[in-house]
Design a protein around this motif. Structure first.
Motif, PDB file in Angstrom:
ATOM      1  N   ILE B 125     -35.714 -12.435 -13.732  1.00 28.80           N
ATOM      2  CA  ILE B 125     -34.439 -12.217 -14.426  1.00 28.80           C
ATOM      3  C   ILE B 125     -34.676 -12.129 -15.933  1.00 28.80           C
ATOM      4  O   ILE B 125     -34.111 -11.275 -16.611  1.00 28.80           O
ATOM      5  N   PHE B 126     -35.560 -12.992 -16.434  1.00 25.86           N
ATOM      6  CA  PHE B 126     -35.862 -12.992 -17.869  1.00 25.86           C
ATOM      7  C   PHE B 126     -36.417 -11.627 -18.288  1.00 25.86           C
ATOM      8  O   PHE B 126     -35.931 -10.997 -19.229  1.00 25.86           O
ATOM      9  N   ASN B 127     -37.422 -11.141 -17.558  1.00 26.98           N
ATOM     10  CA  ASN B 127     -37.963  -9.790 -17.824  1.00 26.98           C
ATOM     11  C   ASN B 127     -36.858  -8.746 -17.726  1.00 26.98           C
ATOM     12  O   ASN B 127     -36.717  -7.882 -18.583  1.00 26.98           O
ATOM     13  N   GLY B 128     -36.099  -8.819 -16.629  1.00 27.57           N
ATOM     14  CA  GLY B 128     -35.090  -7.805 -16.329  1.00 27.57           C
ATOM     15  C   GLY B 128     -34.031  -7.711 -17.408  1.00 27.57           C
ATOM     16  O   GLY B 128     -33.648  -6.616 -17.828  1.00 27.57           O
ATOM     17  N   VAL B 129     -33.552  -8.870 -17.871  1.00 28.87           N
ATOM     18  CA  VAL B 129     -32.501  -8.854 -18.893  1.00 28.87           C
ATOM     19  C   VAL B 129     -33.022  -8.191 -20.168  1.00 28.87           C
ATOM     20  O   VAL B 129     -32.362  -7.327 -20.748  1.00 28.87           O
ATOM     21  N   PHE B 133     -31.190  -4.680 -19.969  1.00 25.73           N
ATOM     22  CA  PHE B 133     -29.908  -4.821 -20.685  1.00 25.73           C
ATOM     23  C   PHE B 133     -30.075  -4.869 -22.196  1.00 25.73           C
ATOM     24  O   PHE B 133     -29.277  -4.296 -22.923  1.00 25.73           O
ATOM     25  N   VAL B 134     -31.116  -5.540 -22.690  1.00 19.22           N
ATOM     26  CA  VAL B 134     -31.350  -5.513 -24.133  1.00 19.22           C
ATOM     27  C   VAL B 134     -32.008  -4.186 -24.517  1.00 19.22           C
ATOM     28  O   VAL B 134     -31.840  -3.690 -25.617  1.00 19.22           O
ATOM     29  N   ASN B 225     -27.046   4.127 -12.419  1.00 23.41           N
ATOM     30  CA  ASN B 225     -27.002   3.071 -13.416  1.00 23.41           C
ATOM     31  C   ASN B 225     -28.412   2.572 -13.669  1.00 23.41           C
ATOM     32  O   ASN B 225     -28.939   1.737 -12.934  1.00 23.41           O
ATOM     33  N   GLU B 226     -29.013   3.105 -14.724  1.00 21.13           N
ATOM     34  CA  GLU B 226     -30.411   2.846 -15.021  1.00 21.13           C
ATOM     35  C   GLU B 226     -30.667   1.357 -15.228  1.00 21.13           C
ATOM     36  O   GLU B 226     -31.594   0.782 -14.654  1.00 21.13           O
ATOM     37  N   GLY B 227     -29.823   0.731 -16.042  1.00 21.21           N
ATOM     38  CA  GLY B 227     -30.016  -0.680 -16.367  1.00 21.21           C
ATOM     39  C   GLY B 227     -30.004  -1.547 -15.127  1.00 21.21           C
ATOM     40  O   GLY B 227     -30.906  -2.368 -14.912  1.00 21.21           O
ATOM     41  N   ARG B 228     -28.998  -1.325 -14.262  1.00 17.98           N
ATOM     42  CA  ARG B 228     -28.868  -2.183 -13.097  1.00 17.98           C
ATOM     43  C   ARG B 228     -30.067  -2.007 -12.161  1.00 17.98           C
ATOM     44  O   ARG B 228     -30.617  -2.974 -11.639  1.00 17.98           O
TER      45      ARG B 228
END
Lengths: 507, 356
Positions: B125-129, B133-134, B225-228
């Motif tokens: 999740i840390f990597n993913g966010v 998203f950032v 949705n690229e980010g998701r």
């Protein structure tokens, strides 16, 4: 300079019988062109006629498989772009690629910057040299400015300045005007004429006949990868050129049919995006074609992107068939029945390396899923159905779209959106860079769709297309709608007036 | 770009008059070639290396390959979207450390494993966010977390090693199916492989990944949705890496902060060797499966031949580079062959007209 004598001018470049194939695809069967010093030669042909391949051969990007290539009296076989530059050939592309972080002067002299005694770049001299170049071109431009944010027109001029600084005798302009506004085209033409009068040979490629007739001394026509004919511009009519290009007569360019208008399908209310556009309100009814006209940069594409949800909106609402659309969510827009054929089909409309089937089915990937797994056969079947309906010329559904011609690519983009059976179709520059034959096919198709009750929002920079196709014309200027014109009110004058004179609006 | 794309299409039909362009057929594609190479290599190894063709070898080879294979699955999907995850081995190390400390601290072994998995999930999740998203570049983020997660592992367990795991569980981790020599753990691993295979090749989500890898803009315009998508890939990567870390711990009966270190290199090499393009948009799970098995059996064969670990790392590095260069070489070869063919055809035509 006596332009009637161009046939006697020195031959700057000649290419005869050049052939170029990529695997089984023959891109160019007989590439033939002769350029003489001090002339502007226009190159016309439908998409897929081989113009781009010919340009790439001249530029040294592709080496032809066969053919005789002579530049300045010497037999040539360019192995690279550097080879062609060394022989004085420079190509100005439709969208130049400058280094945005470097100054204008640095972009011109990149790789050959003047040095001072310490071996460091002599910025002062470089700027002075750049300024001299712009003076020669007769256009004001600050050499110290960073290239970032320059208009396409200005970027092209920088490329031209670079070409002159390289002492280019032959200038190839590949559809330079496609993304330019009227004034910018005039400026470019002025520069082109002065270069010609100074003895340069210019090859000019454009799909716009008025530009070709206005600028060129001679016109060469290609069709299906072959040289067809060369005419003196003053002795030839547009009809003749079109006949050469398509191999038949194109009678009506805009076969407008009146469709019965239904309910309002798309309603846009006070849409705004800070610093881009504001207070945009209009409706499109079923069966109606509404054109969004205006100069490049007026904010038309941005409005369409905000409606579809590619960009977020800051104000206002969008309603499709009575249902409000959430902002910034393209998937929701698709689900509610909007299709969007974007202006840049290579970057935005298609995934170039994927097959025709995959591209067509990309919008429907959820629909083909059974328990989460895609039914590949249903996907291919649907793609085949729509390719047939739109007469996409492809040998198989598995062919990569990158191997298709521009017109056929545009048809695939249309197919992928029509396959979603949208209620509203937004089409941004439906015929940009498309040949005459396919153009009228696309126009007929748009009319047909409207006839079947689709609401169509069309963005177009070509005035004849706007006037010929639209039931209603919305004109934008600097982010505002400055006029709403019915079909009978819309004339070249009324549209151009609204597109340029924003202060005069409904006082 | 378009040149190399067109050059890779089957040239056998060039100039034959038919304009029939088909995509690569299943038996000539990059993944098929990998399978051929794998088969040839295995045959060669069986013949030349005395102890290679035994159930013992099969068992150890597969046990060795399991962590690589597991992590290669989410890695394949991530690289296809044009991103990368370098932190996988560190996540495995972190989960190993957490498992060890929990168990040593008296927690139930199943609870310890669940918490180790959960830590992997958090790492993902840390990597993913940060990436999805950032919007930070994945290379930079995961180089950072490569160091960060390994550092955390050291903080958690220090220089200690925990080894006293329950015998029945560690034995199960390396137990075999009957006398075949095939480890029992292969079964859940195959489930993971099939899951990611279907996800990539048979779902709308998978289609979206390819589209993103080729052209982010075009993907955006069809509502992907690229980010998701990316976020979930990194979460999956974290979870799977943690599972690999748990397996590693139990198989070697040792929880240490440096478990699985350097494994990211092997995983990425195997994925690229399996035909996934480092530029995104190309690749398949069957190809990667072959790539992982090839790199695994190559390593094993070298080890049987008493080749040192340093050489193994060198070989892995060379294979990685070779797999990135291979597509360019093969397209250059097909261009050259096409040119030859054309030249021959033209000279044939010339002689034909001369004779006439």
């Amino acid at each position: 300079m006596q332009h009637s004598t161009v046939y006697e001018n020195a031959l700057a470049l000649s290419l005869h019988g050049a052939m170029k194939t990529f695997g089984p695809v023959v891109a160019l069967a007989d590439g033939t062109i002769e350029l003489r010093a001090g002339e502007i030669m226009a190159l016309c042909g439908e998409n897929g006629a081989g113009k781009s391949t010919l340009v790439k051969i001249l530029a040294g990007v592709h080496a032809p498989d066969t053919g005789e290539f002579i530049v300045a009296g010497q037999h040539c076989s360019f192995k690279s772009v550097a080879d062609s530059k060394a022989m004085g050939v420079s190509v100005i592309y439709q969208e130049p690629t400058l280094f945005p972080d470097l100054s204008v002067a640095e972009n011109i002299f990149i790789g050959r910057q003047p040095k001072n005694r310490l071996g460091l770049i002599d910025h002062g001299r470089m700027r002075k040299n750049a300024a001299t170049l712009f003076e020669r071109l007769g256009v004001p431009m600050d050499p110290a400015r960073r290239a970032e944010g320059l208009s396409i027109a200005d970027q092209q001029l920088i490329e031209i300045a670079k070409a002159i600084s390289l002492d280019a005798k032959i200038l190839v302009m590949d559809e330079p005007t496609a993304a330019l506004s009227g004034v910018e085209v005039d400026r470019l033409f002025k520069v082109a004429r002065s270069l010609r009068d100074a003895g340069a040979a210019i090859l000019f490629i454009s799909h716009r006949f008025n530009e070709v007739m206005d600028l060129s001394n001679r016109i060469t026509v290609m069709r299906d990868g072959r040289y067809i004919d060369t005419h003196l511009t003053r002795d030839v009519t547009v009809e003749r050129i079109v006949r050469d290009m398509v191999g038949r007569d194109v009678d009506t360019l805009f076969p407008k049919t009146e469709a019965a208008l239904g309910e309002t399908v798309l309603a846009v209310d006070k849409l705004g995006r800070k610093g881009v556009f504001s207070n945009i309100s209009f409706e499109v009814r079923a069966g109606e074609i509404v054109a969004l006209a205006g100069l490049v940069g007026a904010g038309r594409t941005e409005v369409a992107r905000a409606i579809f949800g590619i960009d977020k909106r800051d104000a206002g609402s969008v309603t499709v068939a009575g249902k409000a659309l959430p902002p910034g969510n393209p998937q929701a827009a698709i689900t509610s029945g909007i299709g969007f054929v974007p202006e840049d089909r290579r970057k935005q409309g298609l995934v170039m390396d994927l097959s025709v089937a995959r591209n067509t089915a990309l919008t429907l990937r959820h629909k083909f899923s059974r328990f989460g797994l895609i039914d590949g056969r249903a996907e291919k079947r649907t793609a085949a159905t729509w390719s047939r309906k739109l007469q996409v010329k492809t040998s198989s559904m598995d062919q990569a779209v990158s191997t298709l011609s521009g017109g056929n690519q545009q048809k695939v983009v249309l197919a992928k959106w029509l396959a979603t059976e949208p209620k509203v179709l937004i089409i941004d520059e439906p015929t940009r860079g498309i040949d005459v034959g396919t153009k009228s096919e696309v126009h007929r198709l748009i009319n047909e769709l409207a006839g079947h009750g689709m609401a169509i929002l069309m963005i177009s920079s070509e005035l004849p297309e706007v006037l010929g196709m639209a039931d209603r014309v919305l004109v934008m200027h600097e982010g505002l709608i400055t006029a709403q014109l019915d079909r009978n009110e819309a004339t070249p004058e009324s549209v151009m007036y609204a597109a340029t004179a924003s202060q005069e609006k409904n006082s | 770009m378009s040149e190399s794309a067109t050059a890779t299409v089957d040239t056998s039909q060039a100039l034959s008059g038919t304009q029939d362009v088909r995509g690569p057929r299943w038996y000539t594609g990059r993944d098929a070639i990998m399978v051929y190479i794998l088969v040839v290599f295995l045959l060669y190894a069986m013949i030349t290396i005395p102890r290679f063709a035994t159930p013992v070898t099969t068992g150890f080879l597969l046990l060795d390959v399991i962590p690589t294979l597991l992590i290669a699955m989410p890695m394949t999907l991530i690289i296809i979207t044009g991103e990368i995850d370098l932190s996988v081995a560190s996540i495995a190390g972190l989960s190993s450390a957490v498992l060890g400390v929990m168990w040593a601290g008296g927690a139930n072994i199943w609870v310890s494993m669940a918490i180790a998995l959960f830590v992997g999930l958090l790492a993902g999740i840390f990597n993913g966010v940060l990436i999805a998203f950032v919007g930070l570049p994945s290379l930079a983020v995961t180089i950072g977390t490569l160091a960060l997660f390994r550092g955390l592992a050291l903080v958690v367990i220090g220089d200690n090693a925990v080894a006293n795991f329950p015998k029945e569980i560690t034995a199960f981790a390396s137990s075999k199916i009957g006398t075949t020599g095939i480890p029992v753990m292969v079964i859940p691993v195959l489930v993971v492989v099939v899951f990611f295979g279907l996800l990539l090749h048979k779902t709308a989500f998978g289609r979206g990944l390819y589209a993103m890898g080729y052209s982010k803009d075009a993907a955006h315009f069809v509502g992907i949705n690229e980010g998701r998508s990316k976020f979930w890939l990194y979460v999956a990567s974290g979870l799977v890496s943690a599972s690999a870390g748990i397996f590693w711990t139990l198989r070697y009966t040792s929880a240490r902060s440096d478990n699985a270190s350097g494994l990211e290199l092997t995983v990425i090499a195997a994925v690229l060797l399996g035909g996934v393009s480092i530029f995104g948009g190309k690749g398949s799970v069957p190809g990667v499966l072959a790539g992982v098995l090839l790199i695994g059996s190559l390593n094993y064969a070298l080890r049987l031949g008493r080749v040192s670990d340093v050489v193994l790392v060198t070989v892995t590095g060379l294979l990685l580079i070779a797999s990135v260069i291979a597509p360019s070489i093969s397209s250059a070869i097909s261009t050259w062959r096409h040119d030859q063919k054309l030249r021959r055809q033209l000279s044939d035509e010339a002689t034909a007209t001369a004779v006439n």
